[in-house]
Scaffold this motif. Structure first.
Motif, PDB file in Angstrom:
ATOM      1  N   ALA A  69       3.510  12.652 -10.758  1.00  0.00           N
ATOM      2  CA  ALA A  69       3.617  11.286 -10.952  1.00  0.00           C
ATOM      3  C   ALA A  69       2.472  10.214 -10.357  1.00  0.00           C
ATOM      4  O   ALA A  69       1.843   9.543 -10.855  1.00  0.00           O
ATOM      5  N   ALA A  70       2.097  10.791  -9.258  1.00  0.00           N
ATOM      6  CA  ALA A  70       1.092  10.074  -8.538  1.00  0.00           C
ATOM      7  C   ALA A  70      -0.142  10.140  -9.372  1.00  0.00           C
ATOM      8  O   ALA A  70      -0.860   9.111  -9.440  1.00  0.00           O
ATOM      9  N   ALA A  71      -0.570  11.527  -9.930  1.00  0.00           N
ATOM     10  CA  ALA A  71      -1.767  11.416 -10.760  1.00  0.00           C
ATOM     11  C   ALA A  71      -1.597  10.488 -11.929  1.00  0.00           C
ATOM     12  O   ALA A  71      -2.527   9.916 -12.510  1.00  0.00           O
ATOM     13  N   VAL A  72      -0.600  10.534 -12.769  1.00  0.00           N
ATOM     14  CA  VAL A  72      -0.151   9.797 -13.835  1.00  0.00           C
ATOM     15  C   VAL A  72      -0.544   8.251 -13.436  1.00  0.00           C
ATOM     16  O   VAL A  72      -0.900   7.499 -14.533  1.00  0.00           O
ATOM     17  N   CYS A  73      -0.043   7.785 -12.385  1.00  0.00           N
ATOM     18  CA  CYS A  73      -0.050   6.363 -12.055  1.00  0.00           C
ATOM     19  C   CYS A  73      -1.256   5.859 -11.157  1.00  0.00           C
ATOM     20  O   CYS A  73      -1.453   4.759 -10.447  1.00  0.00           O
ATOM     21  N   GLY A  74      -2.346   6.992 -11.323  1.00  0.00           N
ATOM     22  CA  GLY A  74      -3.599   6.605 -10.672  1.00  0.00           C
ATOM     23  C   GLY A  74      -3.603   6.867  -9.508  1.00  0.00           C
ATOM     24  O   GLY A  74      -4.781   6.235  -8.668  1.00  0.00           O
ATOM     25  N   GLN A  75      -2.891   7.342  -8.488  1.00  0.00           N
ATOM     26  CA  GLN A  75      -2.760   7.398  -7.041  1.00  0.00           C
ATOM     27  C   GLN A  75      -3.335   8.764  -6.642  1.00  0.00           C
ATOM     28  O   GLN A  75      -3.593   8.998  -5.342  1.00  0.00           O
ATOM     29  N   VAL A  76      -3.620   9.776  -7.222  1.00  0.00           N
ATOM     30  CA  VAL A  76      -4.406  10.996  -7.082  1.00  0.00           C
ATOM     31  C   VAL A  76      -5.554  11.364  -7.987  1.00  0.00           C
ATOM     32  O   VAL A  76      -5.646  10.941  -9.188  1.00  0.00           O
ATOM     33  N   LYS A  77      -6.781  11.178  -7.251  1.00  0.00           N
ATOM     34  CA  LYS A  77      -8.081  11.246  -8.159  1.00  0.00           C
ATOM     35  C   LYS A  77      -8.569  12.897  -8.067  1.00  0.00           C
ATOM     36  O   LYS A  77      -8.643  13.344  -6.987  1.00  0.00           O
ATOM     37  N   LEU A  78      -8.256  13.610  -9.187  1.00  0.00           N
ATOM     38  CA  LEU A  78      -8.683  15.146  -9.197  1.00  0.00           C
ATOM     39  C   LEU A  78     -10.149  15.094  -9.555  1.00  0.00           C
ATOM     40  O   LEU A  78     -10.648  14.320  -9.873  1.00  0.00           O
ATOM     41  N   PRO A  79     -10.463  16.367  -9.036  1.00  0.00           N
ATOM     42  CA  PRO A  79     -11.950  16.609  -8.846  1.00  0.00           C
ATOM     43  C   PRO A  79     -12.441  17.010 -10.344  1.00  0.00           C
ATOM     44  O   PRO A  79     -11.474  17.025 -11.370  1.00  0.00           O
ATOM     45  N   SER A  80     -13.432  17.225 -10.628  1.00  0.00           N
ATOM     46  CA  SER A  80     -14.000  17.387 -11.976  1.00  0.00           C
ATOM     47  C   SER A  80     -13.470  18.943 -12.247  1.00  0.00           C
ATOM     48  O   SER A  80     -13.057  19.844 -11.487  1.00  0.00           O
ATOM     49  N   SER A  81     -13.642  19.051 -13.468  1.00  0.00           N
ATOM     50  CA  SER A  81     -12.949  20.511 -14.154  1.00  0.00           C
ATOM     51  C   SER A  81     -13.858  21.648 -13.425  1.00  0.00           C
ATOM     52  O   SER A  81     -13.209  22.819 -13.168  1.00  0.00           O
ATOM     53  N   GLU A  82     -15.202  21.509 -13.189  1.00  0.00           N
ATOM     54  CA  GLU A  82     -16.061  22.588 -12.404  1.00  0.00           C
ATOM     55  C   GLU A  82     -15.326  22.953 -11.174  1.00  0.00           C
ATOM     56  O   GLU A  82     -15.188  24.106 -10.718  1.00  0.00           O
ATOM     57  N   VAL A  83     -15.043  21.840 -10.470  1.00  0.00           N
ATOM     58  CA  VAL A  83     -14.822  22.020  -9.155  1.00  0.00           C
ATOM     59  C   VAL A  83     -13.032  22.738  -9.296  1.00  0.00           C
ATOM     60  O   VAL A  83     -12.759  23.639  -8.342  1.00  0.00           O
ATOM     61  N   MET A  84     -12.362  22.329 -10.270  1.00  0.00           N
ATOM     62  CA  MET A  84     -10.920  22.735 -10.196  1.00  0.00           C
ATOM     63  C   MET A  84     -11.057  24.281 -10.578  1.00  0.00           C
ATOM     64  O   MET A  84     -10.247  25.013 -10.119  1.00  0.00           O
ATOM     65  N   ASN A  85     -11.773  24.434 -11.545  1.00  0.00           N
ATOM     66  CA  ASN A  85     -11.895  25.980 -12.096  1.00  0.00           C
ATOM     67  C   ASN A  85     -12.425  26.917 -10.692  1.00  0.00           C
ATOM     68  O   ASN A  85     -11.777  27.881 -10.540  1.00  0.00           O
ATOM     69  N   ALA A  86     -13.407  26.400  -9.851  1.00  0.00           N
ATOM     70  CA  ALA A  86     -13.851  27.070  -8.882  1.00  0.00           C
ATOM     71  C   ALA A  86     -12.623  27.002  -7.580  1.00  0.00           C
ATOM     72  O   ALA A  86     -12.544  28.235  -7.136  1.00  0.00           O
ATOM     73  N   SER A  87     -11.745  26.164  -7.670  1.00  0.00           N
ATOM     74  CA  SER A  87     -10.880  26.250  -6.617  1.00  0.00           C
ATOM     75  C   SER A  87      -9.855  27.397  -7.253  1.00  0.00           C
ATOM     76  O   SER A  87      -9.287  28.049  -6.189  1.00  0.00           O
TER      77      SER A  87
END
Length: 576
Positions: free
Chosen positions: A466-484
């Motif tokens: 819900a926080a992501a949908v409402c702009g309260q969580v800034k997710l990293p780039s796809s590259e960073v997420m895949n590495a994680s």
């Protein structure tokens, strides 16, 4: 309500100025009200008392503000101009949690949401809606007209008649909605289903659900078929095709396409049975079935020899159902049947040598624990194990779990994959085990498994989504997420584990909850309630003593009320 009677629809605290902001709405206009909070509670840094007085609702500070009566599928703030269209697939526990926290977060942030939740059944509850039929007992014509069955090869329902929740009730209590005092420590499936319905009623969630609607396809908008496009435009990130689930209509009707900015897959992962690879299956002339199809003991188990493959929750549940010498567990509701012999076969059996709950059955030869796996099946109902021993069994009941299954996602879109290894439960790449790293607006909560903290993880995931949908969580780039994701998988492999959705230790489970909490803690000033989790850890320690050696009756009869401080287990969002 203010003096004029306007509905206060949201509150939020500005961290530095100590200002409480509310938006008052009527059917005619929106009015902004600002209050400077300077009570002693706020000056001392404790928000609870002041917020409770502002809410006017005593100790409950969850969804305390009521939406206006005319809001049905969206929440809105006319000042913001920000609008997100959200598709939720499934109205089971995870889907309901997502709706509830989307609504609350939208109120807190002023984001306008259009929420549509599609549910293939005609009621709420998902997996917890018990149906007495299975694929073998349903008429062929019914299966032909069942869209879900035709698309998936199995029906949705996996519950059996006398099923109890397999963890103490404290682990399945949602925020701001305590279970009733009379709820048994291990609720019957019907009592838990009723809790879900009451939860939905309390937060008015059903208005966002389209019942008897099956999501047939989810495509990236860029890859959507041209026939689905309104005037050739490609609005949103996803194109979703929905058909009527009740199906004589399905054959005539065309799929209806809608466009969304977010898709949340909350369709569950306990419907498609995972079958073990058994050599000689075609030769075996006994009965082979899966827990997915089991409903009760009235059909075919009396005076039979049974092989249970698997040593997890459902296999141990079956031991309680089969043997009557211990009397009923504390619920007093479990029906039992007389069986000739039961062999429990699985990797955990080598840890059951200290089992005392079923010691009498072991001494009499009616129960055998066998750590050696099945090697081959033969005629005359013969099963040979890898240790060289063999046995004659009338029924093989596979207690081998379920596979993650997302037939609505097109492989051509390159969103996620389900590994055929690890019991087909490993879904990747999912950042924080929920965000598709290749397209983070696809969210897949509800995959966490093998921990009593499952429902806590589900609700944490719903809050973060819900926080992501409402702009309260800034997710990293796809590259960073895949590495994680790669790092998480490597860490699990180093621990000797394979599927990183299975949080097999308390340290892994609490660590995961902490990681989700950290994503939104700053945005909402959401404090970690240590006293709450201290009580849960007490329960986990006591539960583990019984579970590790298969003492399932003792586990169910544990006096957990005296072990914990129930007041500390009241779970609220007062700091969220």
């Amino acid at each position: 309500r203010d003096e004029a009677g306007y509905n206060l629809s949201s509150t939020r605290e500005c961290c530095h100025s100590k200002i409480l902001v509310a938006h008052a709405t009527t059917s005619r206009y929106t009015k902004r009200l600002t209050f400077v909070a300077c009570t002693s509670d706020w000056l001392l840094g404790t928000r609870t008392g002041a917020q409770q007085r502002f809410n006017g609702r005593g100790g409950e500070s969850g969804c305390t503000m009521q939406r206006s009566e005319h809001a049905h599928t969206s929440t809105s703030d006319s000042r913001s101009g920000r609008h997100q269209r959200v598709c939720i697939i499934g109205a089971g526990p995870v889907g309901l949690l997502c709706i509830r926290h989307l609504l609350r977060t939208a109120e807190l942030t002023g984001i306008s949401l259009e929420i549509k939740c599609y549910e293939a059944q005609d009621t709420l509850g998902g997996l917890w809606n018990y149906q007495s039929h299975n694929e073998q007992t349903l008429p062929d014509e019914t299966l032909k007209n069942d869209v879900y069955y035709q698309q998936n090869g199995h029906i949705q329902h996996s519950m059996y008649e006398d099923q109890l929740v397999n963890v103490p009730r404290y682990f399945q209590q949602f925020k701001d909605f305590p279970q009733p005092a009379e709820m048994p420590m291990f609720p019957h499936r019907s009592e838990w289903a009723q809790y879900l319905r009451r939860y939905a009623d309390h937060f008015d969630l059903a208005r966002y659900v389209r019942f008897s609607k099956y999501v047939k396809s989810v495509r990236r908008s860029a890859n959507a078929p041209a026939s689905s496009l309104p005037h050739g435009r490609r609005p949103g990130r996803f194109c979703v095709a929905v058909v009527d689930a009740q199906s004589s209509l399905h054959r005539k009707a065309q799929a209806k396409w809608s466009f969304f900015d977010w898709v949340i897959c909350a369709n569950g992962h306990n419907s498609k049975p995972h079958w073990p690879n058994l050599e000689g299956l075609s030769d075996y002339d006994g009965k082979i079935t899966h827990m997915h199809s089991f409903r009760n003991l009235n059909h075919g188990f009396h005076d039979k020899s049974v092989l249970l493959i698997g040593t997890s929750y459902s296999a141990l549940d079956m031991l309680v159902l089969f043997f009557s010498s211990h009397g009923d567990d504390q619920s007093g509701r479990v029906k039992r049947a007389h069986v000739k012999k039961v062999i429990l076969c699985g990797s955990l059996c080598d840890k059951f040598h200290t089992n005392t709950d079923f010691a009498e059955e072991q001494r009499s030869g009616r129960l055998e624990f066998k750590a050696s796996p099945v090697e081959q099946l033969f005629r005359n109902r013969t099963v040979r194990f890898k240790d060289g021993s063999s046995a004659s069994v009338d029924i093989i009941l596979c207690c081998t779990g379920y596979e993650a299954h997302y037939p609505m996602l097109d492989k051509a879109d390159g969103l996620v994959s389900v590994s055929k290894e690890h019991g087909s439960k490993l879904v990747t790449p999912l950042y924080k085990r929920m965000f598709c790293a290749n397209e983070p607006h696809l969210v897949m909560p509800g995959l966490v498994d093998f921990t009593p903290l499952t429902h806590h993880a589900f609700e944490h995931q719903a809050i973060v989504a819900a926080a992501a949908v409402c702009g309260q969580v800034k997710l990293p780039s796809s590259e960073v997420m895949n590495a994680s994701v790669a790092e998480d998988l490597a860490a699990y492999s180093h621990l000797g584990l394979k599927n990183f959705h299975r949080l097999l230790t308390d340290e892994l489970a609490f660590g995961y909850l902490h990681s989700l909490h950290a994503l939104v803690a700053d945005a909402f000033n959401w404090e970690w309630s240590e006293k709450y989790y201290v009580e849960l850890k007490k329960l986990l320690a006591q539960m583990g003593m019984h579970m590790l050696n298969g003492n399932w009756v003792s586990y169910r009869n544990g006096n957990y009320e005296k072990l914990v401080n129930e007041q500390a287990l009241v779970n609220t969002t007062e700091f969220f």
